[in-house]
Design a protein around this motif. Sequence first.
Motif, PDB file in Angstrom:
ATOM      1  N   ILE A 157       0.801  -1.236   0.056  1.00 14.47           N
ATOM      2  CA  ILE A 157      -0.099   0.055  -0.085  1.00 14.47           C
ATOM      3  C   ILE A 157       0.925   1.082  -0.036  1.00 14.47           C
ATOM      4  O   ILE A 157       2.169   1.280   0.179  1.00 14.47           O
ATOM      5  CB  ILE A 157      -0.970  -0.064   1.048  1.00 14.47           C
ATOM      6  CG1 ILE A 157      -0.195  -0.144   2.564  1.00 14.47           C
ATOM      7  CG2 ILE A 157      -1.853  -0.855   0.914  1.00 14.47           C
ATOM      8  CD1 ILE A 157      -0.890  -0.178   3.804  1.00 14.47           C
ATOM      9  N   LEU A 158       0.288   2.218  -0.357  1.00 13.38           N
ATOM     10  CA  LEU A 158       1.149   3.522  -0.507  1.00 13.38           C
ATOM     11  C   LEU A 158       0.214   4.651   0.304  1.00 13.38           C
ATOM     12  O   LEU A 158      -0.981   4.874   0.107  1.00 13.38           O
ATOM     13  CB  LEU A 158       1.220   3.670  -2.090  1.00 13.38           C
ATOM     14  CG  LEU A 158       1.892   5.290  -2.063  1.00 13.38           C
ATOM     15  CD1 LEU A 158       3.418   5.201  -1.921  1.00 13.38           C
ATOM     16  CD2 LEU A 158       1.834   5.459  -3.807  1.00 13.38           C
ATOM     17  N   GLY A 178       1.866  17.588   5.319  1.00 12.44           N
ATOM     18  CA  GLY A 178       3.235  17.305   4.691  1.00 12.44           C
ATOM     19  C   GLY A 178       3.528  15.895   4.952  1.00 12.44           C
ATOM     20  O   GLY A 178       4.728  15.541   4.331  1.00 12.44           O
ATOM     21  N   ASP A 179       3.043  15.139   5.578  1.00 12.59           N
ATOM     22  CA  ASP A 179       3.519  13.665   5.734  1.00 12.59           C
ATOM     23  C   ASP A 179       2.180  12.712   5.775  1.00 12.59           C
ATOM     24  O   ASP A 179       0.822  13.189   5.899  1.00 12.59           O
ATOM     25  CB  ASP A 179       4.181  13.430   7.075  1.00 12.59           C
ATOM     26  CG  ASP A 179       3.431  13.985   8.411  1.00 12.59           C
ATOM     27  OD1 ASP A 179       2.354  14.501   8.258  1.00 12.59           O
ATOM     28  OD2 ASP A 179       3.848  13.508   9.315  1.00 12.59           O
ATOM     29  N   ALA A 180       2.488  11.612   5.624  1.00 12.06           N
ATOM     30  CA  ALA A 180       1.322  10.468   5.433  1.00 12.06           C
ATOM     31  C   ALA A 180       1.939   9.199   6.058  1.00 12.06           C
ATOM     32  O   ALA A 180       2.947   8.842   6.186  1.00 12.06           O
ATOM     33  CB  ALA A 180       0.917  10.355   3.938  1.00 12.06           C
TER      34      ALA A 180
END
Length: 50
Positions: A11-12, A35-37
């Motif tokens: 997964i991404l 800004g991040d995941a």
Amino acid sequence: MKIWLLEIDPILAKPGNILVQGDALIGSGKLNAPGDAKIEIINHSEASLN
């Protein structure tokens, strides 16, 4: 002895976008996109993750 395995497909995680539609943006303020995941998988089962 039985060993249970859970296989997780790749997964991404991507940072978010902001879509603004309209005739005008008026006033003050901020439009913030993360800004991040992160994807976190927590395994509370007896199975192993693969």
